[in-house]
Write an enzyme that holds these catalytic residues in place. Structure first.
Site, PDB file in Angstrom:
ATOM      1  CB  SER A 168      80.084 104.294 -15.988  1.00 12.77           C
ATOM      2  OG  SER A 168      79.745 105.375 -16.904  1.00 12.77           O
ATOM      3  CE1 TYR A 226      81.545 108.162 -13.754  1.00 18.56           C
ATOM      4  CE2 TYR A 226      81.359 107.262 -11.576  1.00 18.56           C
ATOM      5  CZ  TYR A 226      81.012 107.305 -12.841  1.00 18.56           C
ATOM      6  OH  TYR A 226      80.161 106.197 -13.214  1.00 18.56           O
ATOM      7  CE  LYS A 228      81.492 103.617 -11.608  1.00 18.03           C
ATOM      8  NZ  LYS A 228      80.783 102.743 -10.623  1.00 18.03           N
ATOM      9  CG  PHE A 257      75.449 103.721 -22.894  1.00 14.34           C
ATOM     10  CD1 PHE A 257      75.973 102.350 -23.014  1.00 14.34           C
ATOM     11  CD2 PHE A 257      76.208 104.633 -23.787  1.00 14.34           C
ATOM     12  CE1 PHE A 257      76.989 101.981 -23.331  1.00 14.34           C
ATOM     13  CE2 PHE A 257      77.227 104.073 -24.810  1.00 14.34           C
ATOM     14  CZ  PHE A 257      77.784 102.880 -24.375  1.00 14.34           C
ATOM     15  CG  ASN A 258      73.631 108.859 -20.359  1.00 11.72           C
ATOM     16  OD1 ASN A 258      74.155 108.561 -21.242  1.00 11.72           O
ATOM     17  ND2 ASN A 258      73.560 110.191 -19.966  1.00 11.72           N
ATOM     18  CG  ASN A 295      76.011 116.308 -10.760  1.00 12.67           C
ATOM     19  OD1 ASN A 295      76.388 117.581 -10.562  1.00 12.67           O
ATOM     20  ND2 ASN A 295      76.274 115.566  -9.656  1.00 12.67           N
TER      21      ASN A 295
HETATM   22  C1  WQD Z   1      73.522 114.383 -20.574  1.00 17.29           C
HETATM   23  C2  WQD Z   1      73.218 115.605 -21.615  1.00 17.29           C
HETATM   24  C3  WQD Z   1      74.672 117.303 -21.274  1.00 17.29           C
HETATM   25  C4  WQD Z   1      72.367 118.669 -17.508  1.00 17.29           C
HETATM   26  C5  WQD Z   1      76.889 111.308 -16.992  1.00 17.29           C
HETATM   27  C6  WQD Z   1      78.259 110.780 -16.510  1.00 17.29           C
HETATM   28  C7  WQD Z   1      78.177 109.478 -16.734  1.00 17.29           C
HETATM   29  C8  WQD Z   1      77.012 108.687 -16.065  1.00 17.29           C
HETATM   30  C9  WQD Z   1      75.693 109.388 -16.532  1.00 17.29           C
HETATM   31  C10 WQD Z   1      77.605 107.873 -13.909  1.00 17.29           C
HETATM   32  C11 WQD Z   1      74.536 116.027 -22.057  1.00 17.29           C
HETATM   33  C12 WQD Z   1      73.227 117.734 -21.240  1.00 17.29           C
HETATM   34  C13 WQD Z   1      72.944 117.944 -18.822  1.00 17.29           C
HETATM   35  C14 WQD Z   1      71.841 119.731 -17.568  1.00 17.29           C
HETATM   36  C15 WQD Z   1      72.203 119.736 -20.145  1.00 17.29           C
HETATM   37  N1  WQD Z   1      76.936 108.693 -14.727  1.00 17.29           N
HETATM   38  N2  WQD Z   1      72.747 118.491 -19.917  1.00 17.29           N
HETATM   39  N3  WQD Z   1      71.949 120.375 -19.035  1.00 17.29           N
HETATM   40  O1  WQD Z   1      77.076 113.780 -19.030  1.00 17.29           O
HETATM   41  O2  WQD Z   1      76.056 112.082 -20.767  1.00 17.29           O
HETATM   42  O3  WQD Z   1      76.996 111.097 -18.217  1.00 17.29           O
HETATM   43  O4  WQD Z   1      75.876 110.696 -16.319  1.00 17.29           O
HETATM   44  O5  WQD Z   1      77.836 106.648 -14.383  1.00 17.29           O
HETATM   45  O6  WQD Z   1      79.551 108.869 -16.134  1.00 17.29           O
HETATM   46  O7  WQD Z   1      79.151 111.500 -17.124  1.00 17.29           O
HETATM   47  O8  WQD Z   1      74.913 112.697 -18.579  1.00 17.29           O
HETATM   48  O9  WQD Z   1      72.823 113.676 -17.643  1.00 17.29           O
HETATM   49  O10 WQD Z   1      74.745 115.001 -17.059  1.00 17.29           O
HETATM   50  O11 WQD Z   1      74.100 114.833 -19.351  1.00 17.29           O
HETATM   51  O12 WQD Z   1      72.047 120.115 -21.369  1.00 17.29           O
HETATM   52  O13 WQD Z   1      71.429 120.510 -16.989  1.00 17.29           O
HETATM   53  O14 WQD Z   1      72.355 116.537 -21.213  1.00 17.29           O
HETATM   54  O15 WQD Z   1      75.476 118.150 -21.732  1.00 17.29           O
HETATM   55  O16 WQD Z   1      74.635 116.314 -23.396  1.00 17.29           O
HETATM   56  P1  WQD Z   1      76.325 112.407 -19.278  1.00 17.29           P
HETATM   57  P2  WQD Z   1      74.218 114.221 -18.143  1.00 17.29           P
END
Ligand code: WQD
Length: 369
Positions: free
Chosen positions: A124, A148, A152, A177-178, A197
């Site tokens: 990740s 977490y 990794k 990434f995402n 989440n």
């Molecule tokens: C994306 C953006 C939040 C939720 C995480 C893990 C990473 C990977 C992917 C496993 C950010 C914003 C989010 C919400 C928001 N997982 N947000 N309101 O944090 O980049 O990565 O997921 O491998 O390890 O860390 O992804 O989707 O949580 O957040 O504003 O209800 O959306 O602040 O800018 P992130 P995310």
């Protein structure tokens, strides 16, 4: 090849299994269903002329795992199985170390006993910690900001040392990434348990009416619109990256690492806007406090995968949202809902016929030599 896929009933796993089947591989899935559903595999098999085998196995059950690997005798393993909630890992670190790290150690032992030394590991971008050196390169220094992410990072380091100690291993660390989006049929997709989440599934649940509004975590970042920017990648592109890595490992030993991202960032407000356009729903939101540990921006330099794997992401944000929305609309409460659940296997296959992928004529792509 005969590919064993741990966590293959999960979100990224199920999409990868479907592409493996389409590509002519034989697939056996191991899953403990702690964060997935056998229904996902039923639908993957309805979308493919060749079928994946599904075994309920927990990576912490060392005996059963070893027995399974020596029976299945896979040519390669793609290892998705792992817990992935940043928040939960902070409150239950030992659960994450046991499940992710010990589970991987058990898998590696079982692979060695079965004379299988080809592994694609689901890593990740979280291993880049709070690095602000953008775009992120594979050589960007790693760090962990939560348990977490540390699991990794530890697993990547374990694999690097394993590869250095034993030349029989061919290992790919893929830094996602995402991941977002869903298969074009809308039959499989991301089905988070409880309150999502991650941003995209949360926005999708607001659009479908399961949640009132999106809480935007911070509107004062140093980004164009003040909200967090991330490199969202379509799960189908991500799955294709795994097949490209598997192909590469056929002729390469040692340990390799690749970013799987698009190289393009999108902000929270851009994601919400895209959902409004695609769904026609208002998708209300409120700017709230920043989430601790979040970085302002994160996006990949995906050049290494393009040059070495011949892989690059093809799908843009609009298609990610369209495909995610189709999945969400057809399955308002994920795999435990929607019309497909009521269909028999034959009725399901009939319903999904327009998307059926047939196994490549040349059959399996040959063994790992
Ligand atoms: C994306 C953006 C939040 C939720 C995480 C893990 C990473 C990977 C992917 C496993 C950010 C914003 C989010 C919400 C928001 N997982 N947000 N309101 O944090 O980049 O990565 O997921 O491998 O390890 O860390 O992804 O989707 O949580 O957040 O504003 O209800 O959306 O602040 O800018 P992130 P995310």
């Amino acid at each position: 090849m005969h590919v064993l896929v741990t966590g293959g009933a999960g979100y990224i796993g199920s999409h990868t299994v479907l592409q493996l089947l389409q590509d002519g591989h034989e697939v056996t899935i191991l899953d403990n269903f702690s964060n997935s559903s056998p229904e996902a595999v039923r639908r993957v098999n309805a979308l493919s002329s060749s079928k994946a085998k599904l075994l309920k196995v927990d990576l912490l059950d060392e005996e059963l795992l070893k027995e399974t690997l020596t029976t299945v005798k896979p040519d390669a393993v793609i290892h998705f199985a792992g817990l992935k909630s940043v928040g939960e890992s902070v409150s239950q670190p030992l659960k994450y170390y046991r499940n992710n790290v010990t589970g991987t150690l058990n898998l590696l032992d079982a692979m060695d006993s079965a004379q299988c030394h080809t592994l694609v590991f689901s890593s990740s971008a979280t291993v880049y910690g709070e690095s602000t050196a953008l775009p992120l390169l594979e050589r960007t220094p790693r760090s962990a900001t939560n348990p977490y992410g540390r699991t990794k990072l530890h697993i990547e380091e374990m694999l690097e040392e394993l590869g250095a100690s034993d030349a029989r291993w061919s290992i790919a660390n893929l830094r996602y990434f995402n991941p977002v989006g869903a298969h074009e049929s809308g039959a499989i997709g991301e089905d988070p348990q409880g309150i999502p989440n991650n941003l995209m599934p949360y926005v999708a649940q607001v659009a479908i009416g399961r949640r009132d509004k999106v809480g935007v975590f911070g509107g004062d970042y140093s980004t164009p619109d003040g909200t967090g920017v991330r490199d969202y990648i379509h799960v189908e592109d991500l799955a294709a990256g795994h097949l490209a890595a598997l192909e590469y490992l056929k002729d390469s030993s040692g340990v390799h690492v690749w970013n799987l991202g698009t190289g393009t960032g999108a902000s929270v407000l851009e994601v919400i806007e895209a959902f409004r356009r695609v769904s026609g729903q208002p998708v209300p939101y409120e700017i709230v406090e920043r989430r601790p540990g979040d970085v302002a921006e994160s996006y990949a330099n995906p050049e290494k995968a393009r040059l070495e794997l011949g892989w690059k992401a093809e799908r843009g944000l609009e298609q990610m949202v369209e495909d995610m929305w189709r999945w969400q609309e057809q399955n308002p409460r994920g795999f435990e809902s929607g019309d497909l659940l009521e269909l028999s296997d034959d009725e399901l296959a009939e319903h999904l016929k327009p998307y059926l992928v047939t196994r490549k004529e040349d059959g399996p792509r040959g063994d790992i030599d």
